[in-house]
Design a protein around this motif. Structure first.
Motif, PDB file in Angstrom:
ATOM      1  N   ALA A 172       0.814  -1.217   0.000  1.00  0.00           N
ATOM      2  CA  ALA A 172       0.000   0.000   0.000  1.00  0.00           C
ATOM      3  C   ALA A 172       0.847   1.267   0.000  1.00  0.00           C
ATOM      4  O   ALA A 172       0.381   2.332  -0.418  1.00  0.00           O
ATOM      5  N   ASP A 173       2.072   1.184   0.470  1.00  0.00           N
ATOM      6  CA  ASP A 173       2.950   2.358   0.540  1.00  0.00           C
ATOM      7  C   ASP A 173       3.637   2.565  -0.807  1.00  0.00           C
ATOM      8  O   ASP A 173       4.396   1.703  -1.260  1.00  0.00           O
ATOM      9  N   PRO A 174       3.390   3.710  -1.477  1.00  0.00           N
ATOM     10  CA  PRO A 174       3.932   3.911  -2.833  1.00  0.00           C
ATOM     11  C   PRO A 174       5.451   3.815  -2.908  1.00  0.00           C
ATOM     12  O   PRO A 174       5.995   3.265  -3.877  1.00  0.00           O
ATOM     13  N   VAL A 184       8.671  -8.627   1.878  1.00  0.00           N
ATOM     14  CA  VAL A 184       7.772  -7.471   1.855  1.00  0.00           C
ATOM     15  C   VAL A 184       6.759  -7.672   2.966  1.00  0.00           C
ATOM     16  O   VAL A 184       6.202  -8.768   3.117  1.00  0.00           O
ATOM     17  N   PHE A 185       6.498  -6.638   3.752  1.00  0.00           N
ATOM     18  CA  PHE A 185       5.557  -6.821   4.859  1.00  0.00           C
ATOM     19  C   PHE A 185       4.772  -5.545   5.132  1.00  0.00           C
ATOM     20  O   PHE A 185       5.170  -4.441   4.770  1.00  0.00           O
ATOM     21  N   LEU A 225      12.392   0.734   5.058  1.00  0.00           N
ATOM     22  CA  LEU A 225      11.413   0.570   6.128  1.00  0.00           C
ATOM     23  C   LEU A 225      10.739   1.895   6.433  1.00  0.00           C
ATOM     24  O   LEU A 225      11.411   2.927   6.567  1.00  0.00           O
ATOM     25  N   HIS A 226       9.404   1.874   6.529  1.00  0.00           N
ATOM     26  CA  HIS A 226       8.619   3.026   6.955  1.00  0.00           C
ATOM     27  C   HIS A 226       7.809   2.643   8.188  1.00  0.00           C
ATOM     28  O   HIS A 226       7.143   1.602   8.196  1.00  0.00           O
ATOM     29  N   ILE A 227       7.847   3.462   9.233  1.00  0.00           N
ATOM     30  CA  ILE A 227       7.032   3.264  10.422  1.00  0.00           C
ATOM     31  C   ILE A 227       6.149   4.488  10.597  1.00  0.00           C
ATOM     32  O   ILE A 227       6.644   5.626  10.571  1.00  0.00           O
ATOM     33  N   TYR A 228       4.846   4.275  10.757  1.00  0.00           N
ATOM     34  CA  TYR A 228       3.885   5.367  10.887  1.00  0.00           C
ATOM     35  C   TYR A 228       3.518   5.536  12.362  1.00  0.00           C
ATOM     36  O   TYR A 228       3.157   4.566  13.045  1.00  0.00           O
ATOM     37  N   GLY A 268       1.420   1.769  12.451  1.00  0.00           N
ATOM     38  CA  GLY A 268       1.585   0.826  11.350  1.00  0.00           C
ATOM     39  C   GLY A 268       2.995   0.886  10.809  1.00  0.00           C
ATOM     40  O   GLY A 268       3.802   1.742  11.186  1.00  0.00           O
ATOM     41  N   ALA A 269       3.305  -0.033   9.906  1.00  0.00           N
ATOM     42  CA  ALA A 269       4.628  -0.070   9.290  1.00  0.00           C
ATOM     43  C   ALA A 269       4.549  -0.838   7.983  1.00  0.00           C
ATOM     44  O   ALA A 269       3.665  -1.674   7.792  1.00  0.00           O
ATOM     45  N   ALA A 270       5.473  -0.538   7.098  1.00  0.00           N
ATOM     46  CA  ALA A 270       5.598  -1.269   5.834  1.00  0.00           C
ATOM     47  C   ALA A 270       7.065  -1.314   5.476  1.00  0.00           C
ATOM     48  O   ALA A 270       7.829  -0.391   5.803  1.00  0.00           O
TER      49      ALA A 270
END
Length: 471
Positions: free
Chosen positions: A212-214, A351-352, A389-392, A402-404
């Protein structure tokens, strides 16, 4: 004359959800009937998570041999098929273990056959020419799902296999087209590519593996397009050609020996006679139910697992089976808190997605903490500098939402973050945990530090330290 069985709980389906439901029914010492049409063995063990990981491991071994410049790395057809046969043998071990568990647990209460509802508490179970009626106080529907094969594939069905059928092949093709690049499509595409098969993957979505994260999606496409051809964001037409299938998407075309349809799964509810038996159904033919009790609205019936049409994951199926089984033996159902969302594609780098996705947080004031593999020592050692890595987090208090990511060994980072999000950790509180060096978990540490730097109110104390009152 029909044989009739009277019982406390009837469970339709001996897969993961059904067996976890059965565990709770047996704990309550209630009578039960476990109904399954066969073959026994969970979806995960027979055609899902286990055989796909076996294929990925075999592909990883092959890729390692190639990287070591082993002169015998290129798999010929015989060696490829022998590798696949060994995989099937290991798959049969996992499936057999799951099958034996169902048989040993249910014993004489296992009823083989196809079930249909006559009313919400009466089932007709057919097996060849024999019919058994089951009258139950409560019923649990846990009969799983099956691959979706749309009608537009009919002209090429001769050269098409589903994700269930793939692992039954005796010989693998030299080339394969994959329609649908969700987690399973990507996993199998990469596994087969690493085994030496030419792979063309296509999806109407511009995203792969459900990302979902572009930015994560962009990084993943760049990484995995080095291993398999990716056609994204537009329709793909299929047509029959001599000994194979022609794929066409825009100006691109490719001929492949076989098609793998990885277009999702559909619940096995359409054969249960639900509407005629008085069940309230939505437009997808799924009964309305409470996800915290798993009870169908207004009926002594419970759903669990893939047949709910939601998250087709083993840990979700086991939780839902446990909820359904527990509530089926209660006078009043208990509401249970559901676990934080967790999804992993074992694509290596993995991918997660954990917790809330970026798309669901558009109305929230959030901070995104970022970390790149190029700045992580362990990622560089593993030659996975493209890890991301992205952490929201909530912008006001730093609570993780959340995270992706796409990272080397991301399955472990995903679990760490899922546990932290479910426990409502903040960026500051999680930074107070130890982070060893050099490890991939330091990417989490870097992303958390990035969140702290963006917080509107800054603590005067160093990152990662908690104050102790020494007086």
């Amino acid at each position: 004359m029909h044989k009739t069985i009277h019982t406390d709980v009837a469970i339709i389906g001996a897969g993961t959800a059904g067996l976890y439901a059965l565990r709770e029914v047996r704990r309550a010492n209630k009578q039960f009937v476990l109904i399954d049409k066969g073959p026994l063995g969970t979806t995960c063990a027979r055609v899902g998570c286990m055989p796909s990981k076996l294929a990925l491991h075999a592909g990883a071994v092959q890729r390692l041999q190639e990287n070591m410049q082993n002169p015998a790395t290129a798999l010929d057809a015989d060696k490829l098929n022998d590798t696949w046969a060994q995989l099937q043998k290991q798959r049969d071990f996992f499936a057999g273990r799951a099958s034996n568990m169902a048989i040993s647990t249910a014993q004489d209460n296992l009823l083989t056959g196809t079930a249909r509802f006559l009313n919400p508490t009466t089932l007709e179970v057919s097996n060849n020419d024999q019919t058994t009626l089951v009258s139950a106080k409560k019923v649990i529907i846990a009969n799983g799902s099956r691959p979706a094969i749309p009608g537009w594939l009919d002209p090429v069905l001769e050269y098409t296999v589903s994700t269930d059928e793939l692992f039954e092949l005796k010989e693998l093709p030299a080339s394969i087209g994959i329609l649908g690049l969700g987690a399973i499509g990507m996993e199998m595409g990469l596994a087969l590519s690493r085994l030496g098969i030419k792979v063309v993957g296509a999806d109407l979505s511009p995203a792969i593996a459900g990302i979902a994260d572009p930015k994560i999606n962009e990084q993943a496409i760049q990484r995995f397009s080095q291993e398999m051809e990716l056609w994204l964001g537009q329709p793909t037409a299929v047509s029959l050609v001599d000994k194979g299938v022609l794929l066409q998407s825009g100006a691109r075309q490719a001929q492949v020996d076989l098609l793998l349809a990885a277009l999702g799964r559909r619940p096995n509810l359409d054969s249960l006679n639900l509407q005629e038996a008085g069940f309230p159904l939505n437009d997808k033919g799924i009964p309305s139910f409470n996800p915290h009790t798993m009870q169908v609205t207004g009926l002594p019936v419970f759903l669990a697992g893939d047949c709910t049409g939601s998250k087709t994951l083993m840990h979700e199926a086991s939780a839902e089976g446990s909820i359904a089984g527990f509530n089926a033996v209660q006078d009043s159902p208990v509401c249970f808190r559901r676990m934080v969302s967790l999804g992993i594609a074992f694509s290596d780098p993995d991918v997660f997605s954990v917790g809330e996705t970026i798309g669901n947080l558009t109305e929230r004031n959030i901070i995104t903490g970022k970390a790149q593999g190029s700045s992580n020592g362990r990622a560089r050692v593993l030659h996975e500098e493209n890890s991301l890595l992205h952490i929201y987090a909530d912008a006001e208090n730093g609570t993780l939402l959340g995270a992706a990511g796409m990272t080397a060994r991301g399955e472990h980072l995903a679990h760490l973050l899922a546990w932290a999000i479910q426990r409502k950790e903040t960026a500051a509180s999680l930074l107070q945990m130890p982070f060893y060096h050099p490890v991939l978990e330091e990417m989490v540490q870097s992303a958390l530090q990035d969140i702290i730097r963006q917080m509107p109110v800054q603590s005067p104390y160093p990152f990662g330290l908690s104050v102790l009152n020494c007086h």
